[in-house]
Design an enzyme around this catalytic site. Structure first.
Site: not given
Ligand code: PAF
Length: 272
Positions: A28, A33, A57, A179-180
């Protein structure tokens, strides 16, 4: 851009790859990014991104299930912005994975309401580090606690990897890109920039920084409809609470929910 849909596919090609700069993502993708990809270009190495929504996570199942997925657009964006390699593993990457326990810093800030979150982050990153063997890895400073924990992990494990933090990219309103943000309603989107505004106000009052000022700001945000998880002033390395701005730089970090959407942001205050 070369795309690898499995670890096996990546491994069969790996001998051709050296000195990679790695941008881990959960997809996303947005301008935040892309700023990481652009930063990676400075290293003049090959650039590899990963897209993997890491269930380890997420504390909340529905947060995991609702995590926005836009794979086709993500691929186009990465290609357009000069990413060289993209690894998109499936959940089998988690099979027999070495579980990593983050240090006690993981219990502060976001860790207070997301127990185990940083264990999950380090577990997947450790796996990616083993597979990709990157020279450098680029993270956004919006996830400041993540950045500190990854740096600490890499140092403790004596991995020969540089961990680099990049400045947060913001909308014109000041809202940190995330993304949220896509999950916010129109009304919530209008309120969300108050988080950054609050941080800027605290920066302007840094010579009067104290606990009651933070409590006042938390109450203000609550009165506007946020469910405030925390507003904290802390040491930039230990993440321990501190207000000693006359002695050192201080990080102010906020996490707050609008509806079901949890937003985080932070600001670094330079020592007086
Ligand atoms: O920051 C993120 O998007 C995530 O925590 C990561 C570093 C891709 C690990 O899943």
């Amino acid at each position: 851009m070369k795309i690898y849909k499995s670890i096996e596919e990546f491994n069969s090609y790996k001998d051709n790859l050296h000195d990679l700069t790695f941008v881990p993502t959960m997809g996303n993708l947005h301008k935040g990014h892309i700023s990481l990809i652009n930063f990676a270009k400075k290293f003049k190495t090959g650039i590899i991104a990963t897209i993997f929504v890491n269930k380890l996570q997420f504390n909340d199942k529905s947060d995991y299930q609702n995590y926005p997925k836009t794979l086709d657009e993500d691929i186009d964006l990465l290609e357009k912005h000069g990413c060289d390699h993209l690894l998109i593993p499936d959940d089998s990457i988690l099979d027999n994975i070495d579980q990593i326990s983050a240090s006690s810093k993981a219990t502060k800030l976001c860790g207070m309401s997301r127990p185990g979150h940083f264990d999950g982050v380090l577990t997947i990153l450790n796996k990616f580090f083993e597979i990709i063997e990157p020279q450098s890895v680029i993270f956004g400073k919006k996830d400041y606690q993540q950045l500190i924990l990854v740096k600490e992990f890499v140092e403790k494990k004596d991995l020969n990897i540089s961990i680099i933090g990049c400045d947060t990219v913001r909308e014109r309103s000041g809202l940190a890109l995330s993304s949220r943000n896509n999950l916010l309603s129109r009304e919530e989107k209008l309120l969300a920039p108050l988080i950054n505004k609050t941080l800027e106000q605290l920066k302007n009052k840094k010579n009067k920084l104290n606990k009651s000022l933070l409590i006042k700001k938390a109450k203000y945000l609550s009165s506007k409809g946020f469910i405030v998880d925390y507003i904290e002033a802390c040491d930039t390395e230990s993440l321990e609470e501190t207000f000693e701005i006359d002695k050192k730089d201080i990080l102010i970090a906020i996490a707050a929910k609008l509806g079901n959407v949890r937003l985080i942001d932070n600001i670094l205050l330079q020592k007086l």
